[in-house]
Every structure is written in C-alpha cells, then in structure tokens.
Write a protein that holds these residues in place. Structure first.
Motif: not given
Length: 240
Positions: A133-153
């Motif tokens: 119902a909204q313009q744009g592309r969206f993703k749950p704010n969850v770290v997926f496998f294959g992504e870098i987790a910003p909080v790891y640092a």
C-alpha cells in the motif's frame, strides 16, 4: 567499577513461546528454509514471502509475555543502570516490555521496518505491515544471513573491554551464531567471570580443550533467574 554484562539468545525468549530456529542457511524455521526467508541473497526474489513471514512473526509477539528471566534482568538493570549492560541477539521486544531501560539488539528489531529508498526506519507495533500500500521497497529491520551486522563492531569493542571487574552472564545462547562465552573469554584474556545458562545437556564447548566459562547452569533461564537462586545471589553480590 564492577559491571554485569548480559548476553541473551533465542533460548530465553523460547521460554515465553517465541519460536527458535535451527542454525545454518538451510535450516527449517516454521516450515520455511532460512535461505528463503532470512537471507539477503534471496530477499528480492522472495520479497512477498519474506514480508508475509515477518508479518506473522510480528503479530505473534502480541500473544507472548516476558518471563522470569526477562523480568529479573530488567530489575538488575534498573537497580544499577550505569553498571549493567544488556545485549541480545533476539529481535523481539520482551526485554523492553519487562522493563529493561537499555537494550542493544545485535540482529535488529522485528518491530521496525526500513524504507530501502529513503533509509527511514519506521516503528511498528504488533500489526502486519502492508508493504503493497506504500511507495517504495521495504525490509524488516532484521539482520539477514549474508548481511553485515552494524552492532558487531560495538559488540566486539565491549568484549575487548572486559576485565576481572566484569561478570558476564550468557543466557539461552546455542553459541553457534555468536560464541558469547568464547568471545568474552578471549576479549578479557580469561580475566572476566563468565556464567553460562542453557539447559542443553551438551554444548559446542564440550569437545574443546579450553572451557571458556566458569560455570554452566544446565537449567532453564526461568529456573536460573528465580528468586533466591544461586545465580541471582551471585549477581546481587557482584553489584553490592
């Protein structure tokens, strides 16, 4: 200054009824392969399925409540907010609902959505997100496998800051995604006191020559954090 650092994993929320999943890219999670619903490489091709899956998980959170472990950790944190740190690999909000004033989510937050075009983070409640119902592309704010987790640092910076003044309590972690006990042991150069709470009769460390924790409580999180338990007394004495 003595500190208590809590690291919590899926096991603590499982005791409230939040489903866990077997680790690995081909694991089965509520009849879905993680490769299909939680991997950045397949996100675009499974866009609808991913949103349907996370909508189901988000709405299900309304039917679960924090347990004894969540509440006791919150109580400890409220009593000494400057000396108690809580980091969790869980994406639910049970720590917040239990009253924890500061929760660092290592793998993101199920109750947030990211607008991939504007990078805006959209807060959600326990409702399904109508991504059509909204313009744009969206993703749950969850770290997926294959992504870098910003909080790891931040996580490893904390691990490397640990000293003999720190009590580390690892709760409900299988230690297969993030080896909290091992990282705390290495980061503190074996100086920190590390307590591991997980009811599994065996764990990944049983086959290793070095045990990275001082004690393994092979009981549930709710048992470990019951009033007058040994673990609770140790934590209270550490902060006294």
């Amino acid at each position: 200054m003595k500190r208590v650092i809590f690291f919590t994993g899926a096991g603590v929320s499982a005791e409230s009824g939040v489903p866990t999943f077997r680790t690995g890219s081909d694991a089965v999670w509520e009849n879905h392969r993680i490769q299909d619903v939680c991997h950045i490489d397949t996100f675009e091709q499974n866009y609808d399925l991913v949103h349907q899956f996370y909508n189901q998980r988000r709405t299900a959170l309304a039917g679960v409540e924090p347990n004894t472990a969540h509440r006791k950790i919150a109580q400890v944190q409220q009593g000494a907010p400057e000396r108690v740190i809580l980091m969790t690999s869980n994406v639910d909000d049970l720590h917040e609902r239990a009253g924890s004033p500061r929760v660092r989510h290592i793998h993101g937050n199920l109750l947030e959505m990211v607008n991939l075009d504007s990078r805006e983070i959209i807060p959600l409640h326990y409702e399904a997100f109508d991504y059509t119902a909204q313009q744009g592309r969206f993703k749950p704010n969850v770290v997926f496998f294959g992504e870098i987790a910003p909080v790891y640092a931040e996580l490893f910076e904390l691990m490397n800051s640990l000293t003999e003044e720190d009590l580390v309590v690892v709760v409900g972690s299988s230690e297969s995604v993030i080896a909290f006990c091992a990282e705390a042991y290495i980061g503190s150069q074996a100086a920190a006191t590390i307590l591991y709470v997980d009811p599994a009769p065996t764990n990944t460390y049983d086959r290793q020559s070095i045990t990275p924790y001082n004690k393994h409580y092979r009981i549930s999180a709710t048992e470990a954090f019951a009033e007058d338990s040994e673990l609770v007394h140790l934590i209270e004495q550490w902060l006294a």
